[in-house]
Write an enzyme that holds these catalytic residues in place. Structure first.
Site, PDB file in Angstrom:
ATOM      1  N   ASP A 231       0.784  -1.295  -0.230  1.00  0.00           N
ATOM      2  CA  ASP A 231       0.072   0.165   0.107  1.00  0.00           C
ATOM      3  C   ASP A 231       0.779   1.120   0.051  1.00  0.00           C
ATOM      4  O   ASP A 231       2.087   1.099   0.137  1.00  0.00           O
ATOM      5  CB  ASP A 231      -0.820  -0.065   1.016  1.00  0.00           C
ATOM      6  CG  ASP A 231      -1.859   1.176   1.416  1.00  0.00           C
ATOM      7  OD1 ASP A 231      -2.291   1.731   0.224  1.00  0.00           O
ATOM      8  OD2 ASP A 231      -1.977   1.678   2.443  1.00  0.00           O
TER       9      ASP A 231
ATOM     10  N   LYS B 116      -7.151  -5.159  -5.038  1.00  0.00           N
ATOM     11  CA  LYS B 116      -5.701  -5.363  -4.435  1.00  0.00           C
ATOM     12  C   LYS B 116      -5.550  -6.971  -4.167  1.00  0.00           C
ATOM     13  O   LYS B 116      -4.491  -7.421  -4.545  1.00  0.00           O
ATOM     14  CB  LYS B 116      -5.589  -4.594  -3.241  1.00  0.00           C
ATOM     15  CG  LYS B 116      -5.293  -3.227  -3.268  1.00  0.00           C
ATOM     16  CD  LYS B 116      -5.135  -2.366  -1.753  1.00  0.00           C
ATOM     17  CE  LYS B 116      -4.881  -1.059  -2.117  1.00  0.00           C
ATOM     18  NZ  LYS B 116      -4.637  -0.346  -0.795  1.00  0.00           N
TER      19      LYS B 116
ATOM     20  N   ASP C 183      -1.102  -0.925   6.167  1.00  0.00           N
ATOM     21  CA  ASP C 183      -1.488  -0.472   7.299  1.00  0.00           C
ATOM     22  C   ASP C 183      -2.973   0.026   7.741  1.00  0.00           C
ATOM     23  O   ASP C 183      -3.378   0.091   8.936  1.00  0.00           O
ATOM     24  CB  ASP C 183      -0.905   0.901   7.547  1.00  0.00           C
ATOM     25  CG  ASP C 183      -1.360   2.153   6.881  1.00  0.00           C
ATOM     26  OD1 ASP C 183      -1.887   1.950   5.507  1.00  0.00           O
ATOM     27  OD2 ASP C 183      -1.789   3.220   7.175  1.00  0.00           O
TER      28      ASP C 183
END
Length: 1054
Positions: A349, A724, A744
């Site tokens: 990310d 993703k 995160d």
């Protein structure tokens, strides 16, 4: 679901779940039976239990039952202790269940444990208290008494338990009236009550029915490639065991028919054996028992112990400890450590992972004018945040002179948000925002004189240029990933109604009034410039509403809220209706700086042949800028491919064009040794938001993967959390490579769970990613140490452990096989039964564990300096089927030497008294001693890094062998247990003979010298990179020592 307030008798009819949650599997009573049942689900444990049963049959077994039950009991005990420890950690939910909550019983409040709370109960929550149920609290605390009566007398009809965190549908019935309940009216399990002294709530869902527990489904169990290979090899070994048993059983049949029949007068078959075929059948099972050590019973538990040690090394690594946030690295699983040394693809990310996720208001565009220059706010505004900084005096002057567009711009930022404010003292404001972006925008408005002070469910209070203003909050149009915008409708003190909206430029600019075309063109240019600088952008707009417009829309909005069917769709339609023909105010640009060490980490990982893909929801320009900032993209890249088609056909054409260009111009291959190496590998593939869905379709995924994997760097922008995960799954499916995902936030959880290894960053966006991860730390830069040091060491140690483990077991077991041809295939063992019992659990267990836990080929600093050391793990060179057969061949060769050398020497040897040494006990002691010495010398050669533990375990195991052997063969033990110890005095008598020691030395030399010769030749002719690095390190160390010695000598002379 129907819930009647404060009426347990009514609610218990529906048998709703209680609030006692036990995520632990065991208690004191169930632990032993349940754990044993689970352990015997393992094929290896069941197999050895079967052997134990066979050993209880005297006609079959030539070994005592304890030779199997002792190792089996030890393995089961160690596993049980580990399971109990892991289960104890899970009891945190139970400890929460027994904490206390204020509980309303009839008309009084009393303390009660959370575990005793039931659906329909009324509970009192206090500030900063953890919520352990899903409850409906009062929303308007001004009307507390009315809401309290709702709670005491009302009935709620709502949807059944589900896992949708962002949705709740329900209706409150009270005194012939009904009120719609939404997600805004719910407090979910796992929340903490903030900014409120206390509130009462009605329990709607409890225990496993809460949305938190509905979302905590079973996590996919991840297994390493070495685990899968081990299972295959164990099946092969078992097949090999059966083959050996069949060969020896056939030999027994032939021997009994040709030779054994001649001895029937004085050595008859024991009942129920009455012919040679029956004897062969019993012989087969006897040899399966004797040769069972070829299937290693302690392999799996030894692997778990080693992995546990590796996990502790990660947790204790001070170089992965972040002093700023006092967060250490954590291995949240013990099953994937060696897979860290085999990673080929890293999916990352951007926000909060590569960047700090600490937002600062950097630039803005207001009415076509761009601003951005550093300022000092302390003299202008006493309520300013001292940590805030901006870089343009022109904007401050525009605020001071009262520019209407500028004031409206910051008024929007102070009103259009969901931030909570806490004023600890006069002027000391503390903002609590759901996202760092929102907090940065409200802080910017605060510093420019538009200070958000407080809010209630119906009002927002601000201080505008020193004047307190209270707005009526008429409606909040929530943000979500589909809308990509949020709006508020407020009424100012003069009675004017205005809608304020902020959101992504892609959705907001297309909803503007046609009169904004010129301003929109200028602002779009500013937005592109900001994105090129790597800034996060939002567009701002407003719309004036008349009373008639508001009344009409409010009615349709109220109907949508009250609807029970398709409520979300109707609300979205209502939002879309009002958010049209807005007037553009400007745009904001927020900076999210890179974390420390990100460019260096990416550069080092790239040198280790690890391909890094960035999957982000940001704009293309922002993603590209971050790519250059973190050195993923460099100026010397020959070509950059941007895949941005809007249709399936255009995306397919762009992919094919990029792929053919790469193959034609830059993918020059040449063969070097046994590897194919790619040269001029300088391309980057960028996938934008419009083409991402098309590229991931089934008929195009092969082209997408082949094109992307041919590039050095890949950035996918404007991707959803699901996309993703789809990208990760594509690489797992088509490349068969080990993948690692790092993120995160909650939007990274799908990606983290999909990858072979998930890493969570404990940052600004909560702990959702950490809870779903296998490993966690606080900074992206720690990833290089996790992979290049801990991952590489874990892979190296596990491979060396497995090679030696299989070698020593085959060297030990195959001696029985050769002995079968010299004992009439009678299933007689070579060794004493106590040696068989203790060989794997005492004599050879600790040295191999020490090597598997502590070994290393080069120091950690060298692992980081030479990233190419990581490649053997990616290519799976250190332990594969070829290496397995080499270890097996070495073990078989060792067993041949250990059997035939003592057999040949002792056949004609005699003691000094003339007594022959060719007896069974002398041969058994000699062979066993030679075996222990050979495998000890072998592990000494295999160990590359000696610690005090290695020395103690290796040489201590040798000493332990001689001590135990002499003790078990002593007269004292024989007198106590005359029927159990048959080798009385044999060890002392055998080891006092010089010819025995010469035989042991000869066997050791024949076993070890070829290994030494092969390794010296390999080191000289085909050294590995680790050999070269180690030699260089040793040379540097010697050079430093020589210099120090020279300086010391010179100082002494002078």
């Amino acid at each position: 679901r129907r819930v009647r307030a404060n009426d347990r008798e009514y609610n218990e009819r529906f048998q709703y779940a209680s609030n006692c949650i036990m995520t632990s599997k065991y208690n004191i009573i169930t632990f032993l039976p349940v754990n044993l049942f689970e352990q015997f689900q393992e094929v290896a444990n069941t197999y050895f239990l079967f052997l134990l049963i066979l050993q209880l049959i005297p006609q079959i077994s030539s070994l005592s039952w304890f030779t199997t039950i002792v190792p089996l009991a030890l393995v089961l005990s160690i596993t049980a202790v580990k399971d109990a420890t892991d289960d104890y950690v899970r009891k945190i939910d139970y400890l929460l269940s027994v904490s206390f909550i204020h509980f309303k019983h009839q008309s009084t409040l009393q303390n009660e444990k959370w575990m005793n709370v039931r659906v329909g109960d009324i509970i009192k929550l206090e500030n900063n208290q953890f919520v352990a149920v899903s409850a409906w609290p009062p929303v308007d605390y001004v009307c507390f008494r009315v809401m309290f009566f709702f709670l005491c007398e009302g009935e709620v009809v709502c949807e059944p338990p589900n896992n949708k965190l962002d949705r709740f549908r329900g209706t409150l019935y009270w005194r012939d009236k009904k009120y719609t309940l939404t997600n805004q009216n719910m407090l979910l399990r796992g929340c903490v009550l903030r900014n409120t002294e206390s509130c009462f709530g009605l329990v709607i869902f409890a225990g496993p029915d809460t949305k938190l527990m509905q979302n905590s489904g079973r996590t996919k169990f991840k297994r390493t490639s070495i685990d899968r290979l081990m299972n295959t090899l164990v099946r092969w070994i078992f097949g090999f065991l059966v083959c050996m048993g069949v060969i020896l059983a056939l030999g027994n049949a032939v021997w009994e028919r040709e030779v054994g029949s001649l001895f029937q007068r004085y050595l008859p078959w024991e009942p129920p054996v009455d012919n040679f075929l029956f004897s062969a059948f019993f012989s087969f099972w006897s040899y399966v028992i004797i040769l069972n050590t070829v299937v290693p019973i302690s392999l799996y538990v030894s692997v778990e112990v080693i992995r546990l040690g590796h996990s502790y090394f990660i947790n204790w690594d001070q170089k992965m400890f972040c002093s700023l946030c006092s967060t250490a690295a954590e291995a949240r699983t013990t099953t994937l450590n060696e897979e860290l040394g085999q990673v080929e693809y890293v999916f990352s990310d951007k926000t909060g992972t590569l960047t700090q996720n600490i937002m600062s208001f950097n630039k803005c565009s207001i009415n076509g004018q761009t601003y951005g220059k550093r300022l000092d706010f302390t003299q202008f505004n006493p309520l300013a945040d001292p940590d805030f900084s901006f870089y343009d005096e022109k904007l401050l002057e525009a605020v001071k002179v009262g520019d209407s567009h500028t004031h409206e711009f910051f008024r929007l930022l102070s009103l259009c948000h969901t931030v909570m404010s806490e004023e600890k003292s006069e002027g000391e404001l503390l903002y609590k925002a759901q996202s760092p972006d929102e907090g940065a925008l409200v802080t910017a408005a605060r510093n420019f004189g538009f200070v958000f002070r407080s809010r209630t469910p119906r009002t927002i209070t601000t201080t505008e240029m020193g004047r307190t203003v209270t707005y009526s909050l008429l409606a909040i149009l929530d943000f979500n990933n589909i809308r990509k915008r949020m709006s508020v409708i407020v009424r100012n003190p003069e009675g004017k109604i205005r809608l304020y909206c902020k959101g992504a430029d892609t959705v907001l600019l297309e909803r503007l009034h046609p009169s904004n075309q010129e301003l929109m063109a200028v602002t779009s240019d500013h937005l592109n410039d900001y994105a090129a600088d790597g800034l996060r952008t939002l567009a701002l707009a407003y719309k004036d509403l008349s009373e008639d417009d508001w009344e009409e829309w409010s009615e349709s909005h109220s109907n949508a809220e009250k609807s029970t069917d398709y409520r979300e769709d109707r609300l979205a339609s209502a939002y879309e209706q009002i958010e049209q023909e807005m007037m553009l105010l400007g745009a904001t640009a927020i900076e999210d700086k890179l974390q420390e060490g990100v460019p260096e980490t990416i550069a080092v990982l790239s040198l280790a042949n690890i391909k890094i893909w960035v999957l982000t929801g940001d704009k293309q320009e922002t993603a590209v800028n971050i790519g250059y900032s973190c050195k993923m993209l460099t100026d010397d890249m020959t070509e950059v491919f941007i895949i941005s088609g809007h249709t399936v056909h255009s995306v397919r054409q762009e992919l094919r064009s990029a792929c053919s260009s790469v193959k034609k111009n830059h993918m020059t291959m040449y063969k070097n040794h046994s590897f194919y190496i790619l040269r001029s590998f300088r391309e980057m593939s960028l996938t934008s938001s419009f083409c991402q869905a098309h590229a991931l379709e089934a008929d195009m995924e092969v082209e997408f993967v082949s094109t992307a994997c041919a590039c050095k760097a890949v950035i996918c922008c404007r991707v959803t959390p699901l996309q993703k995960a789809q990208v990760v799954e594509l690489i797992k499916k088509h490349k068969k490579a080990v993948t690692l995902a790092i993120g995160d936030g909650a939007n990274d959880v799908c990606m983290i769970k999909s990858a072979h290894i998930g890493v969570g960053i404990s940052g600004q966006e909560g702990i959702q990613a950490v809870l779903a991860s296998d490993y966690s730390f606080s900074q992206f830069r720690f990833l290089q140490r996790l992979l290049l040091v801990h991952g590489r060491w874990s892979y190296l140690r596990m491979c060396r452990f497995l090679c030696y483990f299989f070698y020593k077991n085959f060297a030990f077991t195959m001696v029985h096989f050769w002995f079968g041809f010299f004992c009439g295939f009678s299933a007689q063992t070579v060794y004493d039964q106590y040696f068989i019992t203790l060989y794997n659990i005492v004599y050879t267990s600790l040295p191999v564990l020490a090597m598997g836990i502590f070994d290393q080929d080069v120091p950690d600093q060298r692992s980081l300096e030479y990233p190419k050391l990581y490649e053997p793990g990616q290519l799976n060179l250190l332990f594969n089927k070829k290496e397995f057969f080499i270890c097996i061949a070495q073990g078989i060769y060792t067993s041949l030497v250990l059997f035939f050398v003592p057999y040949a020497v002792l056949s004609d040897a005699t003691q000094s008294t003339g007594v022959p040494l060719a007896d069974y006990q002398t041969f058994a002691v000699t062979t066993a001693t030679a075996l222990v010495i050979v495998v000890s010398v072998q592990i000494a050669l295999d160990t590359g890094f000696w610690t005090i533990f290695n020395h103690v375990f290796v040489w201590g195991s040798l000493g332990t062998y001689f001590t135990i052997m002499i003790a078990l063969n002593s007269q004292t033990v024989f007198r106590i247990f005359p029927n159990q110890f048959h080798f009385v005095g044999s060890s002392q008598n055998t080891l006092m003979q010089p010819v025995v020691w010469l035989t042991i030395a000869l066997a050791t030399a024949i076993c070890i010298v070829p290994v030494l010769a092969f390794r010296f030749l390999k080191l000289d002719l085909r050294p590995q990179l680790s050999d070269t690095v180690r030699k260089t390190h040793q040379w540097c160390f010697k050079t430093v020592c020589v210099h120090i010695l020279s300086i010391r000598t010179w100082l002494m002379i002078t």
